[in-house]
Design a protein around this motif. Structure first.
Motif, PDB file in Angstrom:
ATOM      1  N   GLY A 184       0.818  -1.211   0.000  1.00 50.59           N
ATOM      2  CA  GLY A 184       0.000   0.000   0.000  1.00 50.59           C
ATOM      3  C   GLY A 184       0.853   1.262   0.000  1.00 50.59           C
ATOM      4  O   GLY A 184       0.604   2.202  -0.766  1.00 50.59           O
ATOM      5  N   LEU A 185       1.885   1.277   0.836  1.00 53.04           N
ATOM      6  CA  LEU A 185       2.714   2.481   0.936  1.00 53.04           C
ATOM      7  C   LEU A 185       3.490   2.725  -0.359  1.00 53.04           C
ATOM      8  O   LEU A 185       3.559   3.858  -0.851  1.00 53.04           O
ATOM      9  N   LEU A 186       4.059   1.670  -0.935  1.00 54.75           N
ATOM     10  CA  LEU A 186       4.819   1.852  -2.177  1.00 54.75           C
ATOM     11  C   LEU A 186       3.907   2.357  -3.295  1.00 54.75           C
ATOM     12  O   LEU A 186       4.272   3.257  -4.070  1.00 54.75           O
ATOM     13  N   THR A 187       2.718   1.805  -3.379  1.00 58.45           N
ATOM     14  CA  THR A 187       1.797   2.213  -4.445  1.00 58.45           C
ATOM     15  C   THR A 187       1.355   3.660  -4.249  1.00 58.45           C
ATOM     16  O   THR A 187       1.242   4.425  -5.223  1.00 58.45           O
ATOM     17  N   ALA A 188       1.122   4.034  -3.011  1.00 61.20           N
ATOM     18  CA  ALA A 188       0.712   5.411  -2.733  1.00 61.20           C
ATOM     19  C   ALA A 188       1.807   6.380  -3.178  1.00 61.20           C
ATOM     20  O   ALA A 188       1.539   7.413  -3.812  1.00 61.20           O
ATOM     21  N   ILE A 189       3.050   6.028  -2.860  1.00 56.99           N
ATOM     22  CA  ILE A 189       4.163   6.903  -3.225  1.00 56.99           C
ATOM     23  C   ILE A 189       4.298   6.991  -4.748  1.00 56.99           C
ATOM     24  O   ILE A 189       4.457   8.071  -5.321  1.00 56.99           O
ATOM     25  N   ARG A 190       4.164   5.832  -5.406  1.00 56.97           N
ATOM     26  CA  ARG A 190       4.263   5.846  -6.867  1.00 56.97           C
ATOM     27  C   ARG A 190       3.147   6.671  -7.498  1.00 56.97           C
ATOM     28  O   ARG A 190       3.374   7.454  -8.423  1.00 56.97           O
ATOM     29  N   ALA A 191       1.953   6.526  -6.981  1.00 60.00           N
ATOM     30  CA  ALA A 191       0.831   7.289  -7.545  1.00 60.00           C
ATOM     31  C   ALA A 191       1.057   8.783  -7.360  1.00 60.00           C
ATOM     32  O   ALA A 191       0.718   9.596  -8.226  1.00 60.00           O
ATOM     33  N   LYS A 192       1.651   9.140  -6.229  1.00 61.37           N
ATOM     34  CA  LYS A 192       1.955  10.568  -6.001  1.00 61.37           C
ATOM     35  C   LYS A 192       3.017  11.044  -7.000  1.00 61.37           C
ATOM     36  O   LYS A 192       2.942  12.164  -7.519  1.00 61.37           O
ATOM     37  N   GLN A 193       4.000  10.167  -7.269  1.00 56.64           N
ATOM     38  CA  GLN A 193       5.028  10.537  -8.261  1.00 56.64           C
ATOM     39  C   GLN A 193       4.397  10.800  -9.619  1.00 56.64           C
ATOM     40  O   GLN A 193       4.938  11.527 -10.442  1.00 56.64           O
ATOM     41  N   GLU A 194       3.244  10.186  -9.861  1.00 53.09           N
ATOM     42  CA  GLU A 194       2.517  10.401 -11.130  1.00 53.09           C
ATOM     43  C   GLU A 194       1.455  11.481 -10.991  1.00 53.09           C
ATOM     44  O   GLU A 194       0.522  11.551 -11.804  1.00 53.09           O
ATOM     45  N   ASN A 195       1.589  12.239  -9.897  1.00 49.51           N
ATOM     46  CA  ASN A 195       0.687  13.376  -9.680  1.00 49.51           C
ATOM     47  C   ASN A 195      -0.788  13.030  -9.531  1.00 49.51           C
ATOM     48  O   ASN A 195      -1.654  13.779  -9.976  1.00 49.51           O
ATOM     49  N   LYS A 196      -1.057  11.906  -8.941  1.00 53.67           N
ATOM     50  CA  LYS A 196      -2.455  11.536  -8.716  1.00 53.67           C
ATOM     51  C   LYS A 196      -2.904  12.032  -7.342  1.00 53.67           C
ATOM     52  O   LYS A 196      -2.089  12.254  -6.453  1.00 53.67           O
ATOM     53  N   ARG A 197      -4.231  12.181  -7.219  1.00 53.77           N
ATOM     54  CA  ARG A 197      -4.793  12.426  -5.889  1.00 53.77           C
ATOM     55  C   ARG A 197      -4.979  11.055  -5.236  1.00 53.77           C
ATOM     56  O   ARG A 197      -5.715  10.224  -5.767  1.00 53.77           O
ATOM     57  N   VAL A 198      -4.289  10.858  -4.106  1.00 53.03           N
ATOM     58  CA  VAL A 198      -4.193   9.505  -3.545  1.00 53.03           C
ATOM     59  C   VAL A 198      -4.700   9.436  -2.106  1.00 53.03           C
ATOM     60  O   VAL A 198      -4.359  10.289  -1.287  1.00 53.03           O
ATOM     61  N   ALA A 199      -5.502   8.426  -1.834  1.00 58.18           N
ATOM     62  CA  ALA A 199      -5.904   8.165  -0.449  1.00 58.18           C
ATOM     63  C   ALA A 199      -5.545   6.737  -0.074  1.00 58.18           C
ATOM     64  O   ALA A 199      -5.669   5.826  -0.889  1.00 58.18           O
ATOM     65  N   VAL A 200      -5.075   6.572   1.178  1.00 60.10           N
ATOM     66  CA  VAL A 200      -4.834   5.240   1.726  1.00 60.10           C
ATOM     67  C   VAL A 200      -5.818   5.032   2.863  1.00 60.10           C
ATOM     68  O   VAL A 200      -5.918   5.865   3.762  1.00 60.10           O
ATOM     69  N   ILE A 201      -6.568   3.954   2.800  1.00 61.35           N
ATOM     70  CA  ILE A 201      -7.488   3.616   3.883  1.00 61.35           C
ATOM     71  C   ILE A 201      -6.959   2.340   4.525  1.00 61.35           C
ATOM     72  O   ILE A 201      -6.745   1.351   3.829  1.00 61.35           O
ATOM     73  N   ALA A 202      -6.739   2.386   5.840  1.00 62.98           N
ATOM     74  CA  ALA A 202      -6.173   1.192   6.470  1.00 62.98           C
ATOM     75  C   ALA A 202      -6.663   1.042   7.894  1.00 62.98           C
ATOM     76  O   ALA A 202      -6.766   2.012   8.634  1.00 62.98           O
ATOM     77  N   GLU A 203      -6.959  -0.194   8.246  1.00 63.57           N
ATOM     78  CA  GLU A 203      -7.433  -0.418   9.615  1.00 63.57           C
ATOM     79  C   GLU A 203      -6.270  -0.694  10.569  1.00 63.57           C
ATOM     80  O   GLU A 203      -6.424  -0.578  11.761  1.00 63.57           O
ATOM     81  N   GLY A 204      -5.124  -1.064  10.038  1.00 64.37           N
ATOM     82  CA  GLY A 204      -3.978  -1.352  10.910  1.00 64.37           C
ATOM     83  C   GLY A 204      -2.696  -1.019  10.177  1.00 64.37           C
ATOM     84  O   GLY A 204      -2.723  -0.453   9.088  1.00 64.37           O
ATOM     85  N   THR A 205      -1.560  -1.395  10.770  1.00 64.00           N
ATOM     86  CA  THR A 205      -0.280  -0.971  10.200  1.00 64.00           C
ATOM     87  C   THR A 205       0.262  -1.911   9.127  1.00 64.00           C
ATOM     88  O   THR A 205       1.130  -1.533   8.366  1.00 64.00           O
ATOM     89  N   GLY A 206      -0.199  -3.150   9.095  1.00 60.90           N
ATOM     90  CA  GLY A 206       0.326  -4.055   8.068  1.00 60.90           C
ATOM     91  C   GLY A 206       1.437  -4.935   8.607  1.00 60.90           C
ATOM     92  O   GLY A 206       2.067  -4.654   9.619  1.00 60.90           O
ATOM     93  N   LYS A 207       1.684  -6.022   7.885  1.00 60.79           N
ATOM     94  CA  LYS A 207       2.621  -7.042   8.341  1.00 60.79           C
ATOM     95  C   LYS A 207       4.062  -6.575   8.259  1.00 60.79           C
ATOM     96  O   LYS A 207       4.961  -7.221   8.784  1.00 60.79           O
ATOM     97  N   ILE A 208       4.273  -5.474   7.581  1.00 56.75           N
ATOM     98  CA  ILE A 208       5.614  -4.908   7.495  1.00 56.75           C
ATOM     99  C   ILE A 208       6.193  -4.730   8.909  1.00 56.75           C
ATOM    100  O   ILE A 208       7.382  -4.917   9.138  1.00 56.75           O
ATOM    101  N   MET A 209       5.344  -4.415   9.870  1.00 58.13           N
ATOM    102  CA  MET A 209       5.807  -4.192  11.234  1.00 58.13           C
ATOM    103  C   MET A 209       6.335  -5.484  11.877  1.00 58.13           C
ATOM    104  O   MET A 209       7.139  -5.437  12.787  1.00 58.13           O
ATOM    105  N   GLN A 210       5.828  -6.633  11.429  1.00 57.60           N
ATOM    106  CA  GLN A 210       6.283  -7.904  12.013  1.00 57.60           C
ATOM    107  C   GLN A 210       7.328  -8.571  11.143  1.00 57.60           C
ATOM    108  O   GLN A 210       7.777  -9.665  11.430  1.00 57.60           O
ATOM    109  N   SER A 211       7.685  -7.891  10.056  1.00 58.89           N
ATOM    110  CA  SER A 211       8.577  -8.482   9.092  1.00 58.89           C
ATOM    111  C   SER A 211      10.038  -8.203   9.480  1.00 58.89           C
ATOM    112  O   SER A 211      10.325  -7.835  10.617  1.00 58.89           O
ATOM    113  N   THR A 212      10.953  -8.406   8.535  1.00 53.99           N
ATOM    114  CA  THR A 212      12.378  -8.325   8.870  1.00 53.99           C
ATOM    115  C   THR A 212      13.093  -7.172   8.177  1.00 53.99           C
ATOM    116  O   THR A 212      14.241  -6.874   8.506  1.00 53.99           O
ATOM    117  N   GLY A 213      12.431  -6.571   7.187  1.00 53.90           N
ATOM    118  CA  GLY A 213      13.113  -5.561   6.390  1.00 53.90           C
ATOM    119  C   GLY A 213      13.790  -6.152   5.167  1.00 53.90           C
ATOM    120  O   GLY A 213      14.212  -5.428   4.279  1.00 53.90           O
TER     121      GLY A 213
END
Ligand code: FAD
Ligand code: FAD
Lengths: 536, 387
Positions: free
Chosen positions: B13-42
């Motif tokens: 979600g975060l990567l896509t949001a950033i890419r869409a902004k790079q393409e000058n789109k109006r972007v919204a992210v709707i999320a109920e939690g932080t995502g598995k990235i927080m439990q991941s390793t990097g």
């Protein structure tokens, strides 16, 4: 080959076997117990944990009901550290036959089981999850028993009184000379080393495996293994035991156990005692039925499922049926009388609730055979309590973990306290298990095994099912030199597989998600290799 | 009205949001939690829990319509982005790198942050444990590592960093503490003392838990490097600082670039008119909030992320409430809905974990077109079909 002698050899480290061992020890009879895996490998840790009051059997089997009620009172006194006096309810819901209620009430009254009708509004206030369509509710003195602690405590007390225990030793041979048992051969499961135990008398308390043991002694015996499934709910949804007020059937009991509720069960005959397989259809069938008592059951989060087999003794036609079938509730077989083999006794069937009584009757027979006059003491002499508040008042630990130890440490309080001074880390957050407790639970000899630790400390029994704490415990064991990294790896592969099995069958909702997370952490984050070596 | 609405703020979600902004789109992210990235390793693995390289696995990516070229382009884009946000990544999808984890196992990964160095075959290694961090036990790491790298010469030390705190600390607690210059200096002194007492010479590489600073990780690594020698992090049981850093950096950048975040909001329904999704509903059933959109990106993480739930009858879509396949994608595909990251099932695994590289490349594969173009293309397609 190592050879040693004992007066009595008890085969099977389930509740029945350890009950026999303690009774022998209290009567001063020299005895050794042999268990093929860890204590509680069999049905004794795979049951509902209901301390029956007899209500369930009142109509169907009066004798079993009487025994249950008597033992219920005795165990509350003699194993208080493992019993929660929850009380219980019997609940009639629509469609349960009306005439059963009267039959049941009469039966309880005749037997002397104290029952009391509970106004519905009070029952609903006490048990908010209960079906609001319930029609009749009775109160009964059921209890909840922790089979893990009871098993460990009864054994520890027997050992304290001079008995010996060999775990991870399988009985592989029974030698008979002149129609008399002379010795048994046991095999160390870890080293493969064999030992001979010369003995005057063998007590076969191998539960669902007792027919296998009988076969080793060339004695015909038939055991029906009736497998039942149980599931663990994520929370404790009931204060007291909830039973259904009808002829006993499937999926009609909810037993509280510490912070969770255990729900079940079913009954399917299986061929092999080792069969603890779990079927999804069986699970769904249980949930459907359980809705009658707890309508929101399908929405309640579940942690895992497990199964165990009831050993049901069947007298074969060819043998002498007189045996010594004390009651229908248990089978005590004097093989000298039944099959002409001296020095061999089988005790099987029965219930967790009646283990002490089964042991008493067995040891009475043992003493008769050995010409010993000594009375049973287990109805009066209590097993040490688990309460340890005073001893641990000043330890440095989080309040939750401290509170748990106060009602948990028991006779281990001083060793746990000493271990806490060296390291007060909490390894399992779900069940507040400290490294100090794990250290006190480690066997002096033998392999590092997470299942053995779990049964003694509750490590990995909570909602995360060992996702974090199994790894931590294994890593700390290597760190502290109590396990090699190979042992730790085998223990982990084995532990993770066993936990997954019980989660996989739930297969939905949070249990499914938790299983995915567990796999993610082990195999993706940490890079654990799948399918490594596990135990036999 | 948003050009792009993204459900989920995990890595996808975060990567896509950033890419869409790079393409000058109006972007919204709707999320109920932080995502598995927080439990991941990097780490950005190619095929999670496997050592398969791209040659062996590219047919699997193709099943998900991801070509090798697309993977290369997306990785390049990702690396450039990570440079820009000061959390550079190294590595390659063509040559996987062996890295050590917090359990001491060696796994192969494609991309890794510069707080990590690949594990060599030879040399002197020092594994550094921190007292109180229960999730990283140095001797355990050593023994497992030696099984896979028998030619390494490995020693261990444990630094009494959080003496007397009586608490169990996570790697992230330690990382925050390390951000402080003085704390760090004290730590380095203790470590050097320990090394002296145990007569450990300067190693070729030191292995730490994933705790080398939260925001000042560059300074932490530099200080350790200058005063002792090269270091690597070994992420393991969550939470790992390496993963939290990644999330924080991407999230911060997305906010800065003007992505609108609706956090703690759950999408439970999508409105479809004429084969096109026009809005999603969030909030509660009785008083829903409608968010209008032109393109919808589902980055809801599947079973683990919470977008899907396994119920007794099969998979249930708790996000769009549309009929889905056993793979978690739509039974009747809709032109302006895109599934990325772990929101659908991968052809390579039993589990729903898609891995970093698929997450990056599927995020990169979303075409940002204007609605009109989209309709035009669809019309053309119909026309061709009819012809
Ligand atoms: C689903 C279910 C629910 C139940 N619920 C309740 C309840 O709520 N309340 C209640 O009172 N009772 C309940 N029971 C019944 C109760 O659990 C059993 O009656 C009791 O646990 C049997 O104990 P045991 O010691 O006889 O057998 P087990 O516990 O099975 O012990 C036998 C032991 O023998 C060992 N063994 C086998 N072969 C060998 C060998 N060759 N060498 C060495 N050792 C060997 C096994 O490993 C095993 O540990 C339930 C049973 C089931 C199946
Ligand atoms: C424990 C673990 C360790 C991992 N380790 C690695 C690794 O070492 N290397 C590697 O390459 N990969 C790893 N991964 C996998 C990697 O993290 C995933 O592939 C990737 O994170 C998938 O990200 P995602 O954005 O698709 O989903 P997620 O990160 O799960 O994000 C889903 C998002 O959607 C939101 N959401 C869901 N439903 C709704 C709804 N109805 N309404 C609103 N919001 C909703 C969630 O709240 C969340 O924000 C790991 C994963 C896990 C779980």
């Amino acid at each position: 080959m190592e050879i040693f002698e004992t007066e009595v050899a008890v085969i099977g480290g389930g509740m029945t076997g350890v009950g026999v061992l303690r009774d022998l020890a209290l009567r001063g009879v020299n005895a050794v117990l042999i268990e093929q895996f860890d204590l509680g490998h069999g049905t004794s840790t795979r049951n509902h944990g209901l301390l029956h009051s007899g209500g369930r059997y009142a109509v169907k089997d009066k004798e079993a009901a009487v025994e249950s009620y008597q033992e219920n009172l005795i165990l509350k006194k003699t194993v208080p550290g493992s019993i929660e006096e929850t009380g219980g309810l019997f609940v009639k819901v629509p469609d349960d036959p009306d005439d059963y209620v009267e039959k049941w009430v009469n039966a309880c009254n005749t037997i002397g089981i104290p029952i009391e009708e509970v106004p519905l509004q009070i029952a609903f206030a006490e048990e908010p999850y209960l079906n609001r369509k319930a029609e009749v509710v009775y109160r009964i003195p059921d209890g909840a028993v922790d089979p893990f602690t009871m098993l460990v405590d009864v054994t520890a007390d027997a050992v304290e009184k001079g008995a010996r225990v060999l775990t991870y030793h399988e009985v592989t041979h029974i030698e008979t000379t002149n129609a008399q048992v002379s010795y048994i051969t046991v095999k160390d499961r870890y080293t493969g080393e064999e030992k001979q135990i010369h003995t005057k008398l063998v007590v076969n308390a191998a539960g669902p495996w007792s027919a296998n043991i009988a076969k080793l002694a060339n004695v015909p015996m038939k055991i029906i293994n009736n497998k039942g499934m149980l599931t663990v709910l994520n929370n404790r949804i009931n204060k007291q035991v909830i039973n259904r007020l009808r002829m006993p059937g499937d999926a009609d009991i909810f037993v509280p156990a510490h912070n969770v509720t255990i729900f079940g069960t079913t009954g399917i005959n299986v061929e092999h005692p080792d069969d603890t397989s779990l079927q999804r259809e069986e699970f769904e069938h249980m949930i459907m039925k359980g809705k009658d008592l707890i309508p929101t059951l399908p929405q309640i989060r579940m942690i895992r499922a497990f199964s165990g087999s009831r050993p049901l003794f069947q007298e074969t036609e060819s043998s002498d049926a007189s045996g010594r079938n004390v009651t229908r509730g248990m089978a005590l077989l004097d093989h000298e009388q039944r099959d002409g083999l001296k020095g061999f006794i089988t005790i099987t069937s029965g219930k967790l609730t009646t283990f002490r009584y089964m042991a008493e009757k067995t040891v009475d027979l043992v003493c008769e055979k050995l010409g010993i006059t000594s009375n049973c003491q287990t109805a009066e002499v209590a097993v040490p309590h688990r309460e340890a508040k005073q001893a641990l008042e000043n330890i440095n630990l989080t309040p939750v973990a401290k509170k748990k130890l106060f009602s948990w440490a028991g006779v281990n309080a001083s060793s746990i306290k000493a271990n806490l001074l060296k390291d007060n880390s909490i390894v399992c957050e779900c069940e507040s298990v400290t490294w100090a407790e794990i250290e006190s639970a480690l066997p002096e000899k033998g392999q590092f095994n997470l299942g053995d630790i779990r049964r003694r400390t509750r490590l990995g029994m909570g909602p995360c099912q060992g996702t974090f704490c199994y790894r931590r415990a294994a890593a700390m064991a290597v760190e502290k030199g109590v396990a090699t990294s190979d042992e730790a790896e085998i223990a982990l592969q084995n532990g993770v597989e066993k936990r997954s099995k019980g989660m996989r069958v739930i297969a939905t909702g949070s249990a499914n998600k938790q299983l995915e997370l567990m796999d993610g952490i082990n195999y993706v984050s940490l890079g654990m290799k799948k399918g490594g070596e596990t135990y036999v | 009205m948003f050009d792009v609405v993204i459900i989920g703020q995990g890595l996808a979600g975060l990567l896509t949001a950033i890419r869409a902004k790079q393409e000058n789109k109006r972007v919204a992210v709707i999320a109920e939690g932080t995502g598995k990235i927080m439990q991941s390793t990097g780490f950005m693995d190619l095929i999670p829990s496997s050592s398969q390289n791209l040659d062996e696995s590219k047919h699997l990516f193709l099943q998900k319509n991801i070509s090798e070229e697309l993977i290369d382009q997306s990785v390049e884009w990702f690396k450039a982005l990570m440079n820009e946000i000061n959390l550079p990544y190294e590595g390659s999808v063509h040559f996987l790198s062996p890295v050590v984890t917090g359990a001491g196992y060696v796994k192969n990964t494609a991309l890794y942050p510069t707080t990590v160095r690949p594990i060599p075959n030879k040399g002197d290694i020092l594994i550094v444990g921190l007292n109180g961090i229960i999730d990283f036990q140095p001797t355990y790491v050593k023994e497992n590592l030696m099984k896979e790298r028998p030619d390494l010469n490995v020693s261990t030390v444990t630094v009494d960093f959080f003496k007397g705190s009586g608490r169990v600390l996570s790697q992230v607690d330690a990382a925050r503490a390390m951000d402080d210059k003085q704390v760090r200096a004290r730590f380095i002194t203790s470590l050097k003392n320990e090394m002296r007492t145990k007569e450990i010479a300067t190693p070729d590489l030191m292995i730490f838990p994933s705790c080398l600073g939260m925001v000042n990780h560059k300074d932490v690594i530099e200080d350790l490097n200058d005063s002792i020698g090269p270091v690597t992090e070994a992420p393991g049981l969550p939470p790992n600082a390496a993963a939290i850093r990644l999330h924080d950096a991407l999230h911060h950048y997305a906010v800065k670039k003007g992505v609108r975040f609706y956090e703690d909001e759950t999408v439970f329904h999508a409105k479809v008119y004429d084969g096109v999704v026009t809005e999603v509903l969030t909030g509660n059933q009785t008083k829903p909030q409608a968010i209008k959109l032109k393109q919808l990106v589902v980055a809801s993480g599947g079973i683990l992320g919470g977008g899907l739930e396994q119920v007794s009858t099969g998979l249930s879509d708790r996000t769009l409430s549309l009929p889905i396949t056993s793979e978690g994608t739509l039974v009747d595909p809709i032109n302006n809905i895109f599934y990325i990251g772990s929101s659908s099932k991968m052809p390579w695994s039993e589990t729903w974990i898609s891995g970093g590289i698929y997450t990056i490349s599927s995020s990169y594969s979303v075409p940002f077109t204007s609605m009109d173009e989209k309709n035009k293309r669809r019309d053309e397609k119909c026309y061709i079909n009819q012809a």
